[in-house]
Motif scaffolding. Structure first.
Motif, PDB file in Angstrom:
ATOM      1  N   ASP A 224       0.812  -1.215   0.000  1.00  0.00           N
ATOM      2  CA  ASP A 224       0.000   0.000   0.000  1.00  0.00           C
ATOM      3  C   ASP A 224       0.847   1.269   0.000  1.00  0.00           C
ATOM      4  N   ASN A 225       2.145   1.105  -0.182  1.00  0.00           N
ATOM      5  CA  ASN A 225       3.038   2.270  -0.194  1.00  0.00           C
ATOM      6  C   ASN A 225       4.042   2.120  -1.338  1.00  0.00           C
ATOM      7  N   SER A 226       3.538   1.684  -2.499  1.00  0.00           N
ATOM      8  CA  SER A 226       4.428   1.412  -3.624  1.00  0.00           C
ATOM      9  C   SER A 226       3.813   1.903  -4.931  1.00  0.00           C
ATOM     10  N   THR A 227       4.571   2.679  -5.664  1.00  0.00           N
ATOM     11  CA  THR A 227       4.212   3.053  -7.033  1.00  0.00           C
ATOM     12  C   THR A 227       4.809   2.001  -7.944  1.00  0.00           C
ATOM     13  N   ASP A 228       3.959   1.186  -8.566  1.00  0.00           N
ATOM     14  CA  ASP A 228       4.479   0.054  -9.341  1.00  0.00           C
ATOM     15  C   ASP A 228       3.609  -0.221 -10.561  1.00  0.00           C
ATOM     16  N   SER A 229       3.664  -1.450 -11.065  1.00  0.00           N
ATOM     17  CA  SER A 229       2.994  -1.784 -12.327  1.00  0.00           C
ATOM     18  C   SER A 229       1.477  -1.816 -12.231  1.00  0.00           C
ATOM     19  N   ARG A 230       0.938  -1.736 -11.028  1.00  0.00           N
ATOM     20  CA  ARG A 230      -0.515  -1.728 -10.886  1.00  0.00           C
ATOM     21  C   ARG A 230      -1.133  -0.440 -11.398  1.00  0.00           C
ATOM     22  N   VAL A 231      -0.329   0.593 -11.543  1.00  0.00           N
ATOM     23  CA  VAL A 231      -0.807   1.882 -12.058  1.00  0.00           C
ATOM     24  C   VAL A 231      -0.091   2.177 -13.372  1.00  0.00           C
ATOM     25  N   ALA A 232      -0.849   2.568 -14.386  1.00  0.00           N
ATOM     26  CA  ALA A 232      -0.289   2.816 -15.712  1.00  0.00           C
ATOM     27  C   ALA A 232       0.668   4.005 -15.701  1.00  0.00           C
ATOM     28  N   GLN A 233       1.584   4.009 -16.657  1.00  0.00           N
ATOM     29  CA  GLN A 233       2.533   5.109 -16.778  1.00  0.00           C
ATOM     30  C   GLN A 233       1.818   6.440 -16.995  1.00  0.00           C
ATOM     31  N   THR A 234       0.716   6.415 -17.737  1.00  0.00           N
ATOM     32  CA  THR A 234      -0.030   7.644 -18.015  1.00  0.00           C
ATOM     33  C   THR A 234      -0.685   8.223 -16.772  1.00  0.00           C
ATOM     34  N   ALA A 235      -0.826   7.391 -15.727  1.00  0.00           N
ATOM     35  CA  ALA A 235      -1.428   7.846 -14.474  1.00  0.00           C
ATOM     36  C   ALA A 235      -0.372   8.054 -13.386  1.00  0.00           C
ATOM     37  N   GLY A 236       0.908   8.097 -13.790  1.00  0.00           N
ATOM     38  CA  GLY A 236       1.980   8.344 -12.824  1.00  0.00           C
ATOM     39  C   GLY A 236       2.594   7.099 -12.233  1.00  0.00           C
ATOM     40  N   GLY A 237       2.191   5.925 -12.729  1.00  0.00           N
ATOM     41  CA  GLY A 237       2.744   4.678 -12.217  1.00  0.00           C
ATOM     42  C   GLY A 237       3.896   4.162 -13.060  1.00  0.00           C
ATOM     43  N   VAL A 238       4.154   2.869 -12.944  1.00  0.00           N
ATOM     44  CA  VAL A 238       5.252   2.228 -13.665  1.00  0.00           C
ATOM     45  C   VAL A 238       4.755   1.496 -14.898  1.00  0.00           C
ATOM     46  N   GLY A 239       3.578   0.853 -14.793  1.00  0.00           N
ATOM     47  CA  GLY A 239       3.075   0.080 -15.908  1.00  0.00           C
ATOM     48  C   GLY A 239       3.974  -1.123 -16.196  1.00  0.00           C
ATOM     49  N   PHE A 240       3.891  -1.626 -17.398  1.00  0.00           N
ATOM     50  CA  PHE A 240       4.758  -2.734 -17.803  1.00  0.00           C
ATOM     51  C   PHE A 240       6.162  -2.201 -18.098  1.00  0.00           C
ATOM     52  N   VAL A 241       7.171  -3.037 -17.817  1.00  0.00           N
ATOM     53  CA  VAL A 241       8.570  -2.636 -17.974  1.00  0.00           C
ATOM     54  C   VAL A 241       9.227  -3.494 -19.040  1.00  0.00           C
ATOM     55  N   ASP A 242       9.868  -2.841 -20.006  1.00  0.00           N
ATOM     56  CA  ASP A 242      10.545  -3.564 -21.083  1.00  0.00           C
ATOM     57  C   ASP A 242      11.762  -4.326 -20.575  1.00  0.00           C
ATOM     58  N   TYR A 243      12.077  -5.415 -21.260  1.00  0.00           N
ATOM     59  CA  TYR A 243      13.268  -6.226 -20.976  1.00  0.00           C
ATOM     60  C   TYR A 243      14.529  -5.367 -20.994  1.00  0.00           C
ATOM     61  N   GLU A 244      14.622  -4.428 -21.943  1.00  0.00           N
ATOM     62  CA  GLU A 244      15.824  -3.614 -22.068  1.00  0.00           C
ATOM     63  C   GLU A 244      15.960  -2.583 -20.944  1.00  0.00           C
ATOM     64  N   ASP A 245      14.899  -2.347 -20.184  1.00  0.00           N
ATOM     65  CA  ASP A 245      14.959  -1.374 -19.088  1.00  0.00           C
ATOM     66  C   ASP A 245      15.465  -1.979 -17.779  1.00  0.00           C
ATOM     67  N   LEU A 246      15.675  -3.296 -17.746  1.00  0.00           N
ATOM     68  CA  LEU A 246      16.197  -3.927 -16.538  1.00  0.00           C
ATOM     69  C   LEU A 246      17.671  -3.585 -16.376  1.00  0.00           C
ATOM     70  N   ILE A 247      18.074  -3.263 -15.159  1.00  0.00           N
ATOM     71  CA  ILE A 247      19.478  -2.968 -14.865  1.00  0.00           C
ATOM     72  C   ILE A 247      20.168  -4.187 -14.260  1.00  0.00           C
ATOM     73  N   GLY A 248      19.539  -4.818 -13.289  1.00  0.00           N
ATOM     74  CA  GLY A 248      20.154  -5.992 -12.692  1.00  0.00           C
ATOM     75  C   GLY A 248      19.379  -6.475 -11.482  1.00  0.00           C
ATOM     76  N   ARG A 249      19.899  -7.526 -10.872  1.00  0.00           N
ATOM     77  CA  ARG A 249      19.239  -8.169  -9.729  1.00  0.00           C
ATOM     78  C   ARG A 249      19.935  -7.781  -8.438  1.00  0.00           C
ATOM     79  N   ALA A 250      19.140  -7.499  -7.406  1.00  0.00           N
ATOM     80  CA  ALA A 250      19.670  -7.194  -6.071  1.00  0.00           C
ATOM     81  C   ALA A 250      19.711  -8.487  -5.274  1.00  0.00           C
ATOM     82  N   ASP A 251      20.892  -8.890  -4.840  1.00  0.00           N
ATOM     83  CA  ASP A 251      21.049 -10.173  -4.161  1.00  0.00           C
ATOM     84  C   ASP A 251      21.350 -10.057  -2.673  1.00  0.00           C
ATOM     85  N   ARG A 252      22.062  -8.991  -2.272  1.00  0.00           N
ATOM     86  CA  ARG A 252      22.530  -8.939  -0.890  1.00  0.00           C
ATOM     87  C   ARG A 252      22.708  -7.492  -0.438  1.00  0.00           C
ATOM     88  N   ILE A 253      22.265  -7.201   0.794  1.00  0.00           N
ATOM     89  CA  ILE A 253      22.496  -5.891   1.412  1.00  0.00           C
ATOM     90  C   ILE A 253      23.923  -5.875   1.951  1.00  0.00           C
TER      91      ILE A 253
END
Length: 278
Positions: A224-253
């Motif tokens: 309930d405190n996340s701007t993510d794919s549940r909201v479209a990009q046109t409405a200020g959210g993230v929407g679907f994310v392209d494969y080429e937009d991935l940077i990498g995986r977070a594995d360890r703090i």
């Protein structure tokens, strides 16, 4: 040899050393790992504000997003990744590409703003994703949920941005205990992780999202405190994310600080050093 010549030679050698160090650091950051400092609470309690981690860029191969963005506002420097590696953009492919897995915690570029986001990968291409009464549905089936007790934190400004946490038991005064119900969610591939809930929000009930080919669906663990794919990009959210937009995986703090600055050693969270991200 004169002292002036020796001095001049020393300066040149120092400059060369600095240039070489910057080049090595740039290659390391571009090819292998990118540092990332958690600025918001959208991934609590998996990731807390002030967690410092390295993003594994080798996990999914390389695209234009693998190049670093260099932004130093005080010096007026604003160089975006696409300014450096734009020639790799727009075909939605990757060099030495690897497929992300459901449940990975991924850093990606926002499809519109170019800002770096970190969320959990929930939907793969072809998946049907929906939220019903706060319960995640994947391809028509609800995920397994277990009670995880209560996540509690102090009601106080957090991180450099000094944001206050949101609470299920609010309003809570400064110094009080901010609480949110916690559940453990198990995805279809067996990945188990904590999710938090604050109350009934619009994003707790959504239409069915069918993930297009070559794109992904992301959500924050602090639902309930996340701007993510549940909201479209046109409405200020993230929407679907392209494969080429991935940077990498977070594995360890690697390190964590609860204060305004990582230099405030009295705010360091020693229990989070080298903590695996689940």
């Amino acid at each position: 040899m004169s002292s002036e010549g020796t001095f001049g030679g020393a300066i040149i050698e120092t400059i060369k050393t600095i240039v070489y160090a910057l080049l090595i650091a740039g290659v390391f950051r571009t090819v292998f790992f990118q540092p990332f400092w958690i600025p918001s609470g959208s991934m609590k309690d998996t990731l807390l504000i002030g967690d410092f981690l390295f993003v594994n860029k080798m996990a999914y191969g390389y695209s234009y997003a693998s190049c670093p963005s260099i932004r130093i506002q005080r010096l007026g420097i604003d160089i975006d990744a696409k300014d450096i590696c734009g020639w790799m953009r727009d075909d939605n492919s990757r060099i030495m590409g690897g497929e992300p897995e459901r449940g990975d915690v991924v850093v990606f570029r926002h499809p519109v703003t170019g800002s770096d986001y970190i969320k959990r990968l929930i939907g793969l291409p072809g998946d049907r994703i929906q939220m019903k009464d706060g319960v995640l549905q994947i391809n028509g089936e609800p995920v397994q949920l277990e009670d995880g007790g209560t996540f509690a934190e102090v009601m106080a400004p957090q991180g450099p941005e000094r944001n206050l946490p949101r609470c299920e038991n609010g309003p809570v005064g400064q110094g009080g205990t901010c609480e949110k119900p916690r559940s453990y969610e198990t995805l279809p591939n067996g990945v188990r992780h904590a999710v938090l809930n604050i109350g009934d929000f619009r994003t707790d009930n959504t239409p069915v999202f069918t993930v297009p080919p070559g794109q992904y669906f992301f959500m924050g663990d602090n639902r309930d405190n996340s701007t993510d794919s549940r909201v479209a990009q046109t409405a200020g959210g993230v929407g679907f994310v392209d494969y080429e937009d991935l940077i990498g995986r977070a594995d360890r703090i690697m390190f964590s600080s609860a204060g305004r600055s990582m230099l405030f050693f009295w705010t360091w969270r020693s229990d989070r050093y080298f903590k695996a991200i689940e």
